[in-house]
Design an enzyme around this catalytic site. Structure first.
Site, PDB file in Angstrom:
ATOM      1  N   CYS A 163       0.816  -1.225   0.000  1.00 52.47           N
ATOM      2  CA  CYS A 163       0.000   0.000   0.000  1.00 52.47           C
ATOM      3  C   CYS A 163       0.846   1.271   0.000  1.00 52.47           C
ATOM      4  O   CYS A 163       1.923   1.307   0.584  1.00 52.47           O
ATOM      5  CB  CYS A 163      -0.890   0.042   1.226  1.00 52.47           C
ATOM      6  N   ARG A 218       5.256   0.248  -5.816  1.00 52.24           N
ATOM      7  CA  ARG A 218       5.193  -0.553  -4.593  1.00 52.24           C
ATOM      8  C   ARG A 218       4.323  -1.799  -4.773  1.00 52.24           C
ATOM      9  O   ARG A 218       4.413  -2.729  -3.976  1.00 52.24           O
ATOM     10  CB  ARG A 218       4.631   0.294  -3.448  1.00 52.24           C
ATOM     11  N   TRP A 221      -2.864  -2.670  -1.549  1.00 58.97           N
ATOM     12  CA  TRP A 221      -2.437  -4.038  -1.854  1.00 58.97           C
ATOM     13  C   TRP A 221      -3.216  -4.911  -0.885  1.00 58.97           C
ATOM     14  O   TRP A 221      -3.012  -4.863   0.326  1.00 58.97           O
ATOM     15  CB  TRP A 221      -0.940  -4.162  -1.624  1.00 58.97           C
ATOM     16  N   ASN A 268      -2.024   2.162   5.829  1.00 57.48           N
ATOM     17  CA  ASN A 268      -1.110   1.070   5.463  1.00 57.48           C
ATOM     18  C   ASN A 268      -0.889   0.224   6.705  1.00 57.48           C
ATOM     19  O   ASN A 268      -0.812   0.772   7.806  1.00 57.48           O
ATOM     20  CB  ASN A 268       0.257   1.618   5.036  1.00 57.48           C
ATOM     21  N   GLY A 269      -0.738  -1.073   6.535  1.00 55.28           N
ATOM     22  CA  GLY A 269      -0.470  -1.932   7.689  1.00 55.28           C
ATOM     23  C   GLY A 269      -1.657  -2.822   7.989  1.00 55.28           C
ATOM     24  O   GLY A 269      -2.571  -2.961   7.175  1.00 55.28           O
ATOM     25  N   GLU A 289      18.767 -16.737  -7.102  1.00 55.30           N
ATOM     26  CA  GLU A 289      18.335 -15.378  -7.475  1.00 55.30           C
ATOM     27  C   GLU A 289      17.864 -15.341  -8.940  1.00 55.30           C
ATOM     28  O   GLU A 289      16.877 -14.683  -9.264  1.00 55.30           O
ATOM     29  CB  GLU A 289      19.493 -14.400  -7.217  1.00 55.30           C
ATOM     30  N   LYS A 334      14.137 -14.241 -10.108  1.00 53.77           N
ATOM     31  CA  LYS A 334      13.856 -13.163 -11.072  1.00 53.77           C
ATOM     32  C   LYS A 334      12.882 -13.652 -12.139  1.00 53.77           C
ATOM     33  O   LYS A 334      11.935 -12.961 -12.490  1.00 53.77           O
ATOM     34  CB  LYS A 334      15.143 -12.672 -11.775  1.00 53.77           C
ATOM     35  N   GLU A 378       9.334 -14.129 -10.697  1.00 49.92           N
ATOM     36  CA  GLU A 378       8.682 -12.881 -10.298  1.00 49.92           C
ATOM     37  C   GLU A 378       8.043 -12.147 -11.465  1.00 49.92           C
ATOM     38  O   GLU A 378       6.941 -11.628 -11.335  1.00 49.92           O
ATOM     39  CB  GLU A 378       9.716 -11.923  -9.675  1.00 49.92           C
ATOM     40  N   HIS A 403      19.534 -35.533  -6.860  1.00 51.06           N
ATOM     41  CA  HIS A 403      18.681 -36.017  -5.764  1.00 51.06           C
ATOM     42  C   HIS A 403      17.223 -35.622  -5.959  1.00 51.06           C
ATOM     43  O   HIS A 403      16.471 -35.558  -4.995  1.00 51.06           O
ATOM     44  CB  HIS A 403      19.208 -35.485  -4.427  1.00 51.06           C
ATOM     45  N   LYS A 438       6.744  -4.108  -3.741  1.00 54.53           N
ATOM     46  CA  LYS A 438       8.154  -3.747  -3.643  1.00 54.53           C
ATOM     47  C   LYS A 438       8.614  -3.761  -2.190  1.00 54.53           C
ATOM     48  O   LYS A 438       9.712  -4.186  -1.875  1.00 54.53           O
ATOM     49  CB  LYS A 438       8.343  -2.347  -4.246  1.00 54.53           C
TER      50      LYS A 438
END
Ligand code: G6P
Length: 612
Positions: free
Chosen positions: A2, A27, A74, A100-101, A485, A489, A492, A508, A607
């Site tokens: 948010c 964000r 969000w 927010n929160g 990483e 990427k 995402e 394995h 974000k």
């Protein structure tokens, strides 16, 4: 996650709010809304979807007013729809609020309000808060500020809020706990936002609100208090980036711009910290705690997402170069598993935003247990640097693309400098090797540029494989975290399923997935275990997998085995993560663009994740 923006002054609020919301889009969000104080009272406009949808619906309305608030939501409590979007207005219309929160005890408060006759239009915890403020206001015959303070004293959870009061329309009331808020100071005007990006184009003077602080903003007056009504002296600071840093500068996406900014970003990370003759490394923010670090029996690194991957590289670097044991943990696991933390432990929190809730809580826990806590963060003045005893800023510049790129390489650069410095100070890293590695590190930006120059070629590879449903990323040693990483990427932003694995672990389990449809990205640069990785490539080729290998310039063995290679310049193995990750960033970027995805704001992601 948010975003909040607010304005009070003499200019029209509408364009400032809409523009501010666009700045906050990075964000991650799913609905947007604004509220403006007009001659006919507070008017609210909100909508599921993009800020541009909200703008399209409201632009022609010519909404006049010089005070207002805006929000990008969000979803946490309740799906993304028009009703759940912020701002929320109390039942009798006396208060309008953005938040927010998460209000953790919202169910309990909601029950109480329902008993008092309140009904609810949305599924959100925010509507509970705005009604609670109104209830207290009406019951207690208080003013708006006191009603907000009393309501917040009943709230458990995290919040940053900005409130408009119908009966006191000349002010914005803002408060925070564990969710950031920044006030921008203009001439006869104030701005407020969840981070500085919507503010920088108006002013470079800011005040970061602290936890349990409340601010009352009028056109020409700012009052700062604690929630229990003690007046505070504002600490005015200067923002260290300008508007250009948050614009695309001709690139199609922020992510691409940020990938290409890496040579400069890493240069800035090292600036003033490496002696010109490479004889020393000085991290000013750690000087006060150097003895503690050097005497520590172990370091614990905490982070989330990409920052956790940087932490893994840090583990390999610090254990190898400085011979200090290192553990790396997800913030979310660390905080809830009752970890053993000794007073002489050093806990290092890594976070681009400095606001990630799980990492921040891990910091608080480590502090409570008496450890010395350090931060490696990018956003200056954010919560983690303010909560930690000491730390190092990465100085990579604002990162807007949700998928972290330059922040990762800057974090790894800081960790490399730390490992070298600690190794040298502990006398486990000989001066000659220290100096050679420091010099090589300093020249990484030029080598990184050589990889960026292969952008077109990497795009062609992405074209070839963009329709794949799965990808495997394999690496060993320093390049195992890079494999993780690279896979992250791709997931995402391209939404292609990807797994990162230590190359030897492939046999394995993941080897069962390999057939002619499975692209496997190998990190196969020349290092101590190169030969082993070559064997792993052969195992994949024997099963008809398609191999894309990241190899050292001039490599002949891996190049013959692989279907495609991407060459990176030769560097000591300790520094390969800084280079090897770059082609993987570009591969993911191009795959996502080719698949028509919203690269900078991928679905469902945020974000800065300020909820746990
Ligand atoms: C979110 C972002 C990731 C990031 C992670 C940690 O999930 O989408 O890109 O790596 O948070 O963020 P931080 O700001 O703490 O580095």
């Amino acid at each position: 996650m948010c975003g909040i923006v607010g304005y009070i002054g003499r200019r029209q609020a509408y364009p400032i709010l809409i523009n501010g919301l666009k700045r906050l889009e990075y964000r991650g969000y799913d609905s947007a809304g604004i509220a403006i104080v007009t001659d006919q009272g507070i008017k609210v406009f909100k909508k599921k979807g993009k800020v541009s949808d909200l703008e399209a619906e409201t632009k022609h309305l010519n909404i006049q007013g010089t005070i207002g608030i805006g929000h990008t939501r969000w979803a946490t409590h309740g799906e993304p729809n028009d009703q759940n979007a912020h701002p929320h207005t109390s039942q009798n219309g006396l208060f309008t609020l953005i938040h927010n929160g998460i209000i953790e005890n919202y169910n309990h408060l909601k029950k109480f309000l329902i008993e008092k006759g309140y009904t609810f239009k949305s599924d959100t915890d925010t509507e509970v808060l705005v009604n609670l403020i109104e209830y207290i206001y009406l019951e207690g015959e208080t003013d708006a500020e006191l009603a907000v303070r009393l309501a917040l004293s009943k709230v458990i959870g995290a919040y940053a809020i900005v409130v408009l009061a119908e009966n006191e329309p000349d002010k914005l009331i803002a408060a925070r706990k564990s969710s950031p808020l920044v006030i921008g100071l203009g001439r006869n005007e104030y701005f407020i936002a969840s981070d500085a990006t919507p503010i920088v184009e108006h002013t470079d003077k800011v005040i970061y609100l602290n936890n349990d602080n409340i601010a009352i903003l009028k056109e020409d007056e700012l009052i700062l208090k604690t929630l229990d009504n003690k007046k505070l002296k504002p600490d005015i600071q200067k923002i260290d980036f300008d508007i250009q840093a948050i614009e695309k500068n001709g690139f199609d996406h922020f992510m691409l711009k940020e990938i290409f900014e890496q040579p400069e970003a890493l240069h800035n990370t090292m600036r003033g910290r490496i002696a010109p003759d490479f004889s020393s490394i000085r991290l000013g923010g750690l000087l006060d705690v150097m003895d503690k670090i050097l005497n520590a029996k172990r370091l614990i690194i905490v982070g989330c997402g990409t920052s956790w991957h940087a932490g893994l590289v840090g583990e390999y670097l610090i254990e190898n170069l400085a011979r200090i044991p290192v553990e790396v943990e997800y913030g979310s696991e660390f905080r809830y598993r009752n970890p053993i933390i000794y007073k002489d432990d050093i806990v290092i929190a890594i976070s681009q935003s400095g606001e990630t809730a799980d990492t921040l809580e891990a910091v608080k826990l480590a502090k409570e247990k008496g450890a010395t806590v350090l931060g490696i963060c990018n956003v200056v003045g954010s919560s983690i640097p303010r909560e930690t005893h000491a730390g190092v800023y990465t100085h990579a510049g604002p990162e807007i693309g949700v998928a972290s790129t330059k922040a990762f390489t800057a974090q790894v650069t800081v960790l490399t400098m730390m490992a070298l410095m600690l190794g040298y100070e502990k006398e486990v890293l000989p001066y000659g090797r220290f100096k050679k590695l420091t010099q090589e590190l300093y020249h990484i930006p030029e080598k990184l540029q050589k990889i960026l120059d292969q952008n077109e070629y990497i795009k062609q590879l992405a074209e070839k494989y963009q329709t794949a449903s799965n990808f495997l990323y394999l690496g060993r040693g320093y390049l195992y975290p890079v494999a993780l990483e690279g896979a992250l990427k791709l997931k995402e932003i391209s939404y292609i399923h990807a797994e990162g694995y230590p190359a030897a672990e492939m046999k394995h389990g993941p080897i069962a997935l390999i057939d002619e449809n499975m692209p496997v990205v190998f990190l196969a640069t020349k290092d101590k275990i190169y030969e082993k990785v070559i064997s792993n490539i052969k195992e994949v080729k024997a099963r008809h997998g398609k191999v894309i290998a990241i190899v050292t310039e001039g490599d002949e063995i891996a190049s013959k085995l692989a279907d495609h290679i991407i060459e990176i310049p030769e560097v000591p193995e300790e520094l390969t993560p800084l280079l090897a990750v770059v082609p993987l960033q570009l591969l993911a970027y191009h795959a996502a663009v080719l698949r028509g995805n919203d690269v900078d704001q991928p679905r469902n992601l945020a974000k800065s994740v300020t909820v746990e």
